[in-house]
Structures are given as structure tokens and as C-alpha cells.
Design an enzyme around this catalytic site. Structure first.
Site, PDB file in Angstrom:
ATOM      1  N   GLY A  29      32.680  43.686  34.479  1.00 10.45           N
ATOM      2  CA  GLY A  29      32.893  42.800  33.334  1.00 10.45           C
ATOM      3  C   GLY A  29      33.154  43.646  32.099  1.00 10.45           C
TER       4      GLY A  29
ATOM      5  CE1 TYR B 208      29.763  34.364  38.544  1.00 11.01           C
ATOM      6  CE2 TYR B 208      29.546  35.973  36.790  1.00 11.01           C
ATOM      7  CZ  TYR B 208      28.985  35.037  37.640  1.00 11.01           C
ATOM      8  OH  TYR B 208      27.645  34.798  37.584  1.00 11.01           O
TER       9      TYR B 208
ATOM     10  CD  GLN C 130      44.248  44.736  34.514  1.00 15.44           C
ATOM     11  OE1 GLN C 130      44.696  43.671  34.958  1.00 15.44           O
ATOM     12  NE2 GLN C 130      43.136  44.820  33.807  1.00 15.44           N
TER      13      GLN C 130
ATOM     14  CB  ALA D  89      30.613  37.668  32.155  1.00 16.18           C
TER      15      ALA D  89
ATOM     16  CD  GLU E 278      42.637  36.754  39.516  1.00 14.72           C
ATOM     17  OE1 GLU E 278      42.412  37.706  40.285  1.00 14.72           O
ATOM     18  OE2 GLU E 278      42.681  36.855  38.285  1.00 14.72           O
TER      19      GLU E 278
HETATM   20  P1  FAD Z   1      33.720  49.960  36.734  1.00 18.86           P
HETATM   21  O1  FAD Z   1      34.205  50.242  38.105  1.00 18.86           O
HETATM   22  O2  FAD Z   1      32.257  50.053  36.483  1.00 18.86           O
HETATM   23  O3  FAD Z   1      34.502  50.952  35.728  1.00 18.86           O
HETATM   24  C1  FAD Z   1      34.404  50.746  34.331  1.00 18.86           C
HETATM   25  C2  FAD Z   1      34.577  52.098  33.645  1.00 18.86           C
HETATM   26  O4  FAD Z   1      33.414  52.907  33.870  1.00 18.86           O
HETATM   27  C3  FAD Z   1      35.757  52.921  34.160  1.00 18.86           C
HETATM   28  O5  FAD Z   1      36.314  53.640  33.095  1.00 18.86           O
HETATM   29  C4  FAD Z   1      35.096  53.881  35.151  1.00 18.86           C
HETATM   30  O6  FAD Z   1      35.850  55.065  35.359  1.00 18.86           O
HETATM   31  C5  FAD Z   1      33.788  54.159  34.436  1.00 18.86           C
HETATM   32  N1  FAD Z   1      32.698  54.583  35.324  1.00 18.86           N
HETATM   33  C6  FAD Z   1      32.388  54.067  36.523  1.00 18.86           C
HETATM   34  N2  FAD Z   1      31.296  54.689  37.043  1.00 18.86           N
HETATM   35  C7  FAD Z   1      30.916  55.621  36.121  1.00 18.86           C
HETATM   36  C8  FAD Z   1      29.865  56.592  36.045  1.00 18.86           C
HETATM   37  N3  FAD Z   1      28.970  56.729  37.042  1.00 18.86           N
HETATM   38  N4  FAD Z   1      29.777  57.382  34.946  1.00 18.86           N
HETATM   39  C9  FAD Z   1      30.671  57.254  33.922  1.00 18.86           C
HETATM   40  N5  FAD Z   1      31.691  56.358  33.934  1.00 18.86           N
HETATM   41  C10 FAD Z   1      31.812  55.561  35.016  1.00 18.86           C
HETATM   42  N6  FAD Z   1      36.439  40.508  34.378  1.00 18.86           N
HETATM   43  C11 FAD Z   1      35.678  39.378  34.365  1.00 18.86           C
HETATM   44  O7  FAD Z   1      34.876  39.169  33.450  1.00 18.86           O
HETATM   45  N7  FAD Z   1      35.781  38.444  35.381  1.00 18.86           N
HETATM   46  C12 FAD Z   1      36.642  38.628  36.435  1.00 18.86           C
HETATM   47  O8  FAD Z   1      36.692  37.778  37.325  1.00 18.86           O
HETATM   48  C13 FAD Z   1      37.457  39.805  36.465  1.00 18.86           C
HETATM   49  N8  FAD Z   1      38.314  40.025  37.487  1.00 18.86           N
HETATM   50  C14 FAD Z   1      39.045  41.210  37.512  1.00 18.86           C
HETATM   51  C15 FAD Z   1      39.894  41.455  38.624  1.00 18.86           C
HETATM   52  C16 FAD Z   1      40.653  42.623  38.670  1.00 18.86           C
HETATM   53  C17 FAD Z   1      41.547  42.883  39.878  1.00 18.86           C
HETATM   54  C18 FAD Z   1      40.583  43.550  37.595  1.00 18.86           C
HETATM   55  C19 FAD Z   1      41.440  44.809  37.652  1.00 18.86           C
HETATM   56  C20 FAD Z   1      39.744  43.323  36.515  1.00 18.86           C
HETATM   57  C21 FAD Z   1      38.964  42.156  36.452  1.00 18.86           C
HETATM   58  N9  FAD Z   1      38.081  41.891  35.395  1.00 18.86           N
HETATM   59  C22 FAD Z   1      37.321  40.754  35.386  1.00 18.86           C
HETATM   60  C23 FAD Z   1      37.989  42.834  34.272  1.00 18.86           C
HETATM   61  C24 FAD Z   1      36.901  43.921  34.501  1.00 18.86           C
HETATM   62  O9  FAD Z   1      35.626  43.321  34.465  1.00 18.86           O
HETATM   63  C25 FAD Z   1      37.052  44.961  33.377  1.00 18.86           C
HETATM   64  O10 FAD Z   1      38.269  45.663  33.515  1.00 18.86           O
HETATM   65  C26 FAD Z   1      35.878  45.929  33.179  1.00 18.86           C
HETATM   66  O11 FAD Z   1      36.091  46.610  31.944  1.00 18.86           O
HETATM   67  C27 FAD Z   1      35.730  47.000  34.256  1.00 18.86           C
HETATM   68  O12 FAD Z   1      35.304  46.483  35.407  1.00 18.86           O
HETATM   69  P2  FAD Z   1      35.194  47.393  36.743  1.00 18.86           P
HETATM   70  O13 FAD Z   1      34.566  46.565  37.757  1.00 18.86           O
HETATM   71  O14 FAD Z   1      36.499  48.030  37.039  1.00 18.86           O
HETATM   72  O15 FAD Z   1      34.158  48.502  36.203  1.00 18.86           O
END
Ligand code: FAD
Length: 292
Positions: A107, A49, A172, A51, A17
Site C-alpha cells: 500500500g 483493495y 506496474q 486500504a 482488474e
Molecule cells: P514493497 O514490495 O514493500 O516495496 C515498496 C518499496 O520498499 C520498494 O521501493 C522496495 O524496493 C522497498 N523495500 C522492500 N523491502 C525493503 C527492505 N527490506 N528494505 C528497504 N527497502 C525495501 N495499492 C493499494 O492500495 N491497493 C491495491 O489493490 C494495489 N494494487 C496494486 C497492484 C499492482 C500490480 C501494483 C504494481 C501496485 C498496486 N498498488 C496497490 C500500489 C502499491 O501498494 C504501491 O505501489 C506501494 O507503494 C508499494 O507496494 P509493494 O507491495 O510493491 O511494496
């Protein structure tokens, strides 16, 4: 090439990455570092990315540099701070430029009320599916996402995200492989069958530690803390020990049947090369009984 096809091949995968520059001035040095990592011929490379703001365009530009080097790029895309129109415009740019793989992320958000068009990554996954023939990945959290009330709820939402259209997941970072194995057990028990790629962070300086503990949300294992206590104030020794720790995690993962590992190489070609070199034989495709 789609990452789902890369993951389906019968050979160990190692991917790296990089993160895009935060300013125009830094673009050349970041893209040079990314290209040097690409020269190691990883299975694919992801580009994070940032944001909002102009720097989000650099994700595409760095991804195109990687593609020109013959390495399949995985472009990250976040949605929480974007409008639907902004996301659609970015998807159109990715499609027009031949990017086939997207890691769909929400994000980080300080205040859920600040979300614009999207609240969760699953909604972005649906948007990407509607926008074209992309291979979509999602993030997952072996130590539970900090906003989830418990592991059960975390995995339930993860399943919804996969059902929305994810072909693979990337974790993560974690520093104790048992955390990953336990997580994988729960993921499979919940009926999630897509490949789960463990994300490994080589910790090469003591400054990273504080940030890492806040991101991963759990204390570092004692074995790792001993290394930091002993070598944290000797940069070269810390780098060597951090790389060796990451390599031992990766070898244990492959030995336990994990086929793909993603390394958070943090724009450090030297670190990526040291890891790649330590795995040169391990990354060879399996040899049949007759030596073919
Ligand atoms: P989600 O999948 O939406 O989950 C976020 C939270 O919401 C979780 O607790 C989940 O259980 C909960 N949730 C989901 N759906 C629902 C629902 N329907 N009702 C209630 N709760 C729900 N950040 C950046 O800014 N840029 C990057 O490039 C970046 N790359 C990453 C790469 C990896 C491999 C990882 C692990 C993280 C990365 N992040 C990045 C960080 C990420 O944006 C954060 O961890 C963010 O807080 C959660 O993103 P997510 O896509 O997992 O969210």
C-alpha cells in the site's frame, strides 16, 4: 483454482482488474460492471483493495461475485495501514470463503513512520504463507519503485519478496514494451524465476494521463503523446486510439513469448470487451503441426 496453475497451462492468458466501490450506493453498479467483464471469460480477475475503512470488505464481496460467475478471483490485500490482527482477520475471511489467490501489497504510505505492524510487502507475504494454502502474488515496477534508490536495490528487494513466498508477479503499468523486456532481463539475471505478468493500462481519456504519469513515474512515450495531443479532446476518438494502443502492446508481448497479460480494465466492460475481441484468435491455444 490457483493462478500458478492457470499460468502453467500452455495457452495465452488474459486477465482483467476491477476496483471495489467506495460507497455502499455504488456497490450494485460496480458489481454489475465486474460481472460483465467476467462474462468475457478472462483467465482470472483481480480485485484491488482500498486500504483501511469499511470499503476493504467489498474486495471480498466482489471477488465472490466473480467466483460465482466461474472466474478465478485474485483478491488484493495491503498491509501498511493495518494491524497484524486486522490482516489475520481478513485472511481468515478470505480462507473461509474459498479465495485461493492473494496479491500481497504494502500500500502507498506518505510517511513510513505511520506503518503499523508491517513495513514491507514481504512481511505480508510471510504472514499469508503462515495463514494457509494461498497462491501469493506480488507487485513489481519495470520503471523502479519511486522509493528505491536505484534499479539494483529495487530488484534485490523484489527477490527477497519472491523468496518470502510469491508464486508470480504483476507489473506496474508501462507504455513502452522495451521497458518491460529490459526489466525482465534484469529480473531473470537476479535469479527470480517466477512468472512476471505485464500490466497494461488502456488509456481511454485525457484525464487519466496526469495520474498515470505520476504513478508510473516516467514521461509517456512520444508515440503515445501524439495520440493524446491529437485525440485528447475527442472522447470517442481517444477511447478508440487508447484501446488500439493497448492492443498493439499486448500483441507485441504475446509475439515475444510472454504468456500472460493483465489489463487494468478500470471497471469498464466496454473497454475490456473491445480488447478481448481484438485478441480473439490470438488467445486460442497453440495449434500443433497437424492442426490439433
Ligand atoms: P514493497 O514490495 O514493500 O516495496 C515498496 C518499496 O520498499 C520498494 O521501493 C522496495 O524496493 C522497498 N523495500 C522492500 N523491502 C525493503 C527492505 N527490506 N528494505 C528497504 N527497502 C525495501 N495499492 C493499494 O492500495 N491497493 C491495491 O489493490 C494495489 N494494487 C496494486 C497492484 C499492482 C500490480 C501494483 C504494481 C501496485 C498496486 N498498488 C496497490 C500500489 C502499491 O501498494 C504501491 O505501489 C506501494 O507503494 C508499494 O507496494 P509493494 O507491495 O510493491 O511494496
Amino acid at each position: 483454482m490457483k493462478i500458478s496453475e492457470i499460468l502453467a497451462a500452455d495457452r495465452p492468458c488474459l486477465s482483467f482488474e476491477v476496483f471495489p466501490p467506495k460507497s455502499t450506493e455504488a456497490f450494485d453498479s460496480v458489481s454489475r460492471a465486474a460481472e460483465q467483464i467476467a462474462d468475457l471469460h478472462p483467465s482470472f480477475m483481480s480485485v484491488t483493495y482500498g486500504a483501511g475503512g469499511g470499503t476493504s470488505l467489498y474486495t471480498l464481496q466482489i471477488a465472490l461475485r466473480l467466483a460465482a460467475k466461474g472466474v478465478t478471483p485474485l483478491a488484493h490485500l495491503t498491509c501498511a495501514s493495518s494491524t497484524r490482527e486486522e490482516v489475520r482477520a481478513q485472511l481468515a475471511r478470505l480462507r473461509e470463503n474459498g479465495i485461493e489467490n492473494i496479491l500481497a501489497l504494502r500500500g502507498d504510505i506518505a510517511d513510513p513512520a505511520a506503518c503499523r505492524s508491517y513495513r514491507y510487502a514481504a512481511q505480508l507475504v510471510e504472514e499469508i504463507r503462515a495463514a494457509g494454502d494461498f497462491c501469493i502474488g506480488g507487485a513489481c515496477y519495470p520503471e523502479c519503485h519511486p522509493e528505491s534508490a536505484n534499479d539494483r536495490e529495487d530488484i534485490q528487494h523484489l527477490r527477497e519478496k519472491v523468496e518470502a513466498g510469491c508464486s508470480f508477479l504483476t507489473t506496474q503499468m508501462f507504455f513502452d514494451n522495451n521497458i518491460f523486456y529490459n526489466f525482465l532481463y534484469r529480473v531473470r539475471e537476479a535469479g527470480i524465476s517466477v512468472p512476471v505478468i505485464p500490466g497494461i493500462m488502456p488509456v481511454t481519456n485525457a484525464v487519466q494521463i496526469k495520474r498515470i504519469t505520476s504513478i508510473s513515474g516516467s514521461p509517456l512515450p512520444q508515440r503515445f503523446r501524439r495520440i493524446v495531443d491529437r485525440y485528447g479532446d475527442r472522447p470517442e476518438a481517444m477511447q478508440q486510439a487508447g484501446i488500439a494502443y493497448a492492443v498493439s502492446q499486448i500483441i507485441d508481448l504475446y509475439a515475444n513469448g510472454v504468456n500472460a497479460v493483465h489489463v487494468y480494465s478500470m471497471n469498464k466492460p466496454g473497454v475490456a470487451a473491445a480488447i478481448r475481441d481484438s485478441l480473439s484468435e490470438i488467445l486460442q491455444p497453440p495449434v500443433g503441426r497437424d492442426g490439433v
